[in-house]
Scaffold this motif. Structure first.
Motif, PDB file in Angstrom:
ATOM      1  N   PRO A   1     -10.909   1.259  16.441  1.00 25.67           N
ATOM      2  CA  PRO A   1     -12.276   1.519  16.882  1.00 25.67           C
ATOM      3  C   PRO A   1     -13.252   1.500  15.709  1.00 25.67           C
ATOM      4  O   PRO A   1     -12.859   1.554  14.539  1.00 25.67           O
ATOM      5  CB  PRO A   1     -12.188   2.923  17.496  1.00 25.67           C
ATOM      6  N   SER A   2     -14.519   1.444  16.012  1.00 27.24           N
ATOM      7  CA  SER A   2     -15.548   1.517  14.976  1.00 27.24           C
ATOM      8  C   SER A   2     -15.386   2.800  14.176  1.00 27.24           C
ATOM      9  O   SER A   2     -15.179   3.882  14.737  1.00 27.24           O
ATOM     10  CB  SER A   2     -16.932   1.480  15.627  1.00 27.24           C
ATOM     11  N   GLY A   3     -15.419   2.683  12.832  1.00 34.09           N
ATOM     12  CA  GLY A   3     -15.262   3.842  11.975  1.00 34.09           C
ATOM     13  C   GLY A   3     -13.817   4.246  11.715  1.00 34.09           C
ATOM     14  O   GLY A   3     -13.571   5.294  11.115  1.00 34.09           O
ATOM     15  N   SER A   4     -12.871   3.416  12.123  1.00 36.79           N
ATOM     16  CA  SER A   4     -11.456   3.767  11.963  1.00 36.79           C
ATOM     17  C   SER A   4     -10.929   3.511  10.557  1.00 36.79           C
ATOM     18  O   SER A   4      -9.829   3.949  10.223  1.00 36.79           O
ATOM     19  CB  SER A   4     -10.603   2.996  12.975  1.00 36.79           C
ATOM     20  N   GLY A   5     -11.690   2.761   9.737  1.00 35.20           N
ATOM     21  CA  GLY A   5     -11.261   2.491   8.370  1.00 35.20           C
ATOM     22  C   GLY A   5     -10.789   1.070   8.123  1.00 35.20           C
ATOM     23  O   GLY A   5     -10.242   0.775   7.055  1.00 35.20           O
ATOM     24  N   LYS A   6     -11.010   0.177   9.088  1.00 36.89           N
ATOM     25  CA  LYS A   6     -10.521  -1.208   8.978  1.00 36.89           C
ATOM     26  C   LYS A   6     -11.077  -1.907   7.737  1.00 36.89           C
ATOM     27  O   LYS A   6     -10.323  -2.451   6.921  1.00 36.89           O
ATOM     28  CB  LYS A   6     -10.917  -2.031  10.213  1.00 36.89           C
ATOM     29  N   SER A   7     -12.393  -1.907   7.601  1.00 40.02           N
ATOM     30  CA  SER A   7     -13.006  -2.620   6.479  1.00 40.02           C
ATOM     31  C   SER A   7     -12.682  -1.945   5.155  1.00 40.02           C
ATOM     32  O   SER A   7     -12.487  -2.616   4.135  1.00 40.02           O
ATOM     33  CB  SER A   7     -14.525  -2.717   6.678  1.00 40.02           C
ATOM     34  N   THR A   8     -12.606  -0.611   5.159  1.00 43.34           N
ATOM     35  CA  THR A   8     -12.238   0.101   3.927  1.00 43.34           C
ATOM     36  C   THR A   8     -10.830  -0.278   3.490  1.00 43.34           C
ATOM     37  O   THR A   8     -10.574  -0.485   2.298  1.00 43.34           O
ATOM     38  CB  THR A   8     -12.340   1.617   4.138  1.00 43.34           C
ATOM     39  N   LEU A   9      -9.928  -0.387   4.448  1.00 44.65           N
ATOM     40  CA  LEU A   9      -8.561  -0.795   4.127  1.00 44.65           C
ATOM     41  C   LEU A   9      -8.556  -2.190   3.502  1.00 44.65           C
ATOM     42  O   LEU A   9      -7.900  -2.428   2.481  1.00 44.65           O
ATOM     43  CB  LEU A   9      -7.699  -0.772   5.388  1.00 44.65           C
ATOM     44  N   LEU A  10      -9.293  -3.117   4.103  1.00 49.82           N
ATOM     45  CA  LEU A  10      -9.350  -4.478   3.568  1.00 49.82           C
ATOM     46  C   LEU A  10      -9.952  -4.486   2.174  1.00 49.82           C
ATOM     47  O   LEU A  10      -9.445  -5.154   1.269  1.00 49.82           O
ATOM     48  CB  LEU A  10     -10.153  -5.375   4.515  1.00 49.82           C
ATOM     49  N   HIS A  11     -11.034  -3.734   1.963  1.00 50.42           N
ATOM     50  CA  HIS A  11     -11.694  -3.710   0.651  1.00 50.42           C
ATOM     51  C   HIS A  11     -10.796  -3.118  -0.425  1.00 50.42           C
ATOM     52  O   HIS A  11     -10.766  -3.605  -1.563  1.00 50.42           O
ATOM     53  CB  HIS A  11     -12.999  -2.924   0.745  1.00 50.42           C
ATOM     54  N   CYS A  12     -10.047  -2.081  -0.083  1.00 49.33           N
ATOM     55  CA  CYS A  12      -9.117  -1.498  -1.064  1.00 49.33           C
ATOM     56  C   CYS A  12      -7.964  -2.457  -1.344  1.00 49.33           C
ATOM     57  O   CYS A  12      -7.552  -2.627  -2.496  1.00 49.33           O
ATOM     58  CB  CYS A  12      -8.583  -0.155  -0.559  1.00 49.33           C
ATOM     59  N   ALA A  13      -7.436  -3.084  -0.299  1.00 52.84           N
ATOM     60  CA  ALA A  13      -6.321  -4.007  -0.479  1.00 52.84           C
ATOM     61  C   ALA A  13      -6.716  -5.211  -1.312  1.00 52.84           C
ATOM     62  O   ALA A  13      -5.904  -5.763  -2.053  1.00 52.84           O
ATOM     63  CB  ALA A  13      -5.797  -4.456   0.889  1.00 52.84           C
ATOM     64  N   ALA A  14      -7.988  -5.631  -1.201  1.00 50.87           N
ATOM     65  CA  ALA A  14      -8.464  -6.807  -1.925  1.00 50.87           C
ATOM     66  C   ALA A  14      -9.010  -6.476  -3.310  1.00 50.87           C
ATOM     67  O   ALA A  14      -9.418  -7.382  -4.038  1.00 50.87           O
ATOM     68  CB  ALA A  14      -9.548  -7.497  -1.105  1.00 50.87           C
TER      69      ALA A  14
ATOM     70  N   LEU B   1       0.855  -1.190   0.000  1.00 49.82           N
ATOM     71  CA  LEU B   1       0.000   0.000   0.000  1.00 49.82           C
ATOM     72  C   LEU B   1       0.888   1.236   0.000  1.00 49.82           C
ATOM     73  O   LEU B   1       1.732   1.403   0.884  1.00 49.82           O
ATOM     74  CB  LEU B   1      -0.906   0.006   1.237  1.00 49.82           C
ATOM     75  N   GLN B   2       0.676   2.100  -0.979  1.00 51.94           N
ATOM     76  CA  GLN B   2       1.486   3.312  -1.095  1.00 51.94           C
ATOM     77  C   GLN B   2       0.582   4.544  -1.165  1.00 51.94           C
ATOM     78  O   GLN B   2      -0.236   4.670  -2.076  1.00 51.94           O
ATOM     79  CB  GLN B   2       2.372   3.246  -2.346  1.00 51.94           C
ATOM     80  N   SER B   3       0.730   5.420  -0.169  1.00 53.63           N
ATOM     81  CA  SER B   3      -0.039   6.682  -0.100  1.00 53.63           C
ATOM     82  C   SER B   3      -1.526   6.440  -0.344  1.00 53.63           C
ATOM     83  O   SER B   3      -2.198   7.211  -1.031  1.00 53.63           O
ATOM     84  CB  SER B   3       0.514   7.681  -1.127  1.00 53.63           C
ATOM     85  N   LEU B   4      -2.042   5.386   0.254  1.00 53.71           N
ATOM     86  CA  LEU B   4      -3.423   4.979   0.019  1.00 53.71           C
ATOM     87  C   LEU B   4      -4.396   5.944   0.696  1.00 53.71           C
ATOM     88  O   LEU B   4      -4.301   6.210   1.895  1.00 53.71           O
ATOM     89  CB  LEU B   4      -3.636   3.558   0.550  1.00 53.71           C
ATOM     90  N   ARG B   5      -5.324   6.436  -0.102  1.00 53.93           N
ATOM     91  CA  ARG B   5      -6.323   7.381   0.406  1.00 53.93           C
ATOM     92  C   ARG B   5      -7.680   7.001  -0.177  1.00 53.93           C
ATOM     93  O   ARG B   5      -7.805   6.692  -1.361  1.00 53.93           O
ATOM     94  CB  ARG B   5      -5.962   8.808  -0.004  1.00 53.93           C
ATOM     95  N   LYS B   6      -8.703   7.027   0.663  1.00 58.00           N
ATOM     96  CA  LYS B   6     -10.056   6.711   0.202  1.00 58.00           C
ATOM     97  C   LYS B   6     -11.031   7.726   0.772  1.00 58.00           C
ATOM     98  O   LYS B   6     -11.095   7.944   1.989  1.00 58.00           O
ATOM     99  CB  LYS B   6     -10.466   5.301   0.650  1.00 58.00           C
ATOM    100  N   VAL B   7     -11.787   8.361  -0.150  1.00 58.20           N
ATOM    101  CA  VAL B   7     -12.783   9.351   0.233  1.00 58.20           C
ATOM    102  C   VAL B   7     -14.146   8.864  -0.216  1.00 58.20           C
ATOM    103  O   VAL B   7     -14.327   8.477  -1.382  1.00 58.20           O
ATOM    104  CB  VAL B   7     -12.485  10.725  -0.400  1.00 58.20           C
TER     105      VAL B   7
END
Length: 259
Positions: free
Chosen positions: A58-71, A23-29
């Protein structure tokens, strides 16, 4: 007819060492204008091949978004994701679909088994969808590994939650993927069943060389990993490795973040 146990078969994903996920400079809006919410801020991290990484926060920290982008399920707003040697931004939707089908495994909290299919058919489903004929001995050896060989003809409704999740883990491994992404795989299970599932994921890393990336809220689950990434407000704020990874240390870190 007497059932004979299949011969032992070793599964080994094709890996070239180095990083399985970069992951390089990964940003999701999410959203636009005044409604825009930044879910990930400038994430930089490489996940080594053949390792077990837990992602917490914590909830809303971006965990699932990180996984979805990585996958490759979601496309980042900026930055890059390199998965199994492929830079995802360069791939078409069809190429992404093929990558996910052939080189990635997924385990979800809610199992996602097909009710009308037997356990064996559910496990073999990724191969069928890819137009590949499952090897019977390989399939039966995998079912034996997850403790479901004697239940291979049952439907999901005839299994406990832990057994269903073990079937889901087998399904994720059946193609010999380079990376398995697991989203709260023990979230719906009791402690004993969760332990069994985590043990299977750990064995996939140690015995098969698979890379596992797991989102979890549970410090006990995260303690099975080789590294723990902690997110807060979409930022990577802490990383634990080696002796730092204890249930107590993880729980203390999460307590601080929850304030």
């Amino acid at each position: 007819m007497k059932t004979t146990q299949p011969p032992e078969i070793v599964y080994k994903p094709v890996t070239g060492g180095g990083s399985a996920v970069d992951l390089q400079s990964l940003r999701k809006v999410h959203g636009r204008g005044r409604q825009a919410v930044t879910a990930l801020h400038d994430i930089n991290h490489s996940i080594p091949s053949g390792s077990f990484t837990a992602v917490m926060g914590p909830s809303g920290s971006g965990k699932s978004t990180l996984l979805h982008c990585a996958a490759g399920i979601e496309r980042p707003s900026s930055g890059s994701v390199t998965l199994a040697g492929q830079e995802l931004a360069r791939l078409s939707e069809r190429q992404l679909t093929l990558l996910r089908r052939d080189r990635i495994g997924f385990v979800f909290q809610d199992f996602h088994l097909v009710p009308a299919l037997s356990v064996a058919a559910n496990v073999a489903l990724p191969l069928r969808l890819a137009g590949r004929r499952p090897d019977r001995y390989r399939l039966e050896e995998l079912l034996s590994t997850v403790g479901l060989f004697d239940m291979r003809r049952r439907r999901p409704a005839e299994l406990s939650g832990g057994q269903q999740q073990r079937a889901a883990v087998a399904r994720a491994l059946v193609t010999g993927p380079e990376v398995v992404f697991a989203d709260e795989p023990t979230g719906a299970l009791d402690q004993a069943s969760g332990h069994d599932v985590l043990e299977l994921l750990r064995e996939a890393v140690d015995d098969l060389g698979t890379t596992v990336v797991m989102v979890t809220h549970d410090p006990q689950a995260a303690a099975w990993a080789d590294e723990v990434l902690v997110l807060a407000d979409g930022r990577l704020v802490h990383r634990l490795t080696g002796p730092e990874i204890t249930v107590e240390a993880i729980a203390a870190r999460m307590t601080v973040l929850r304030g």
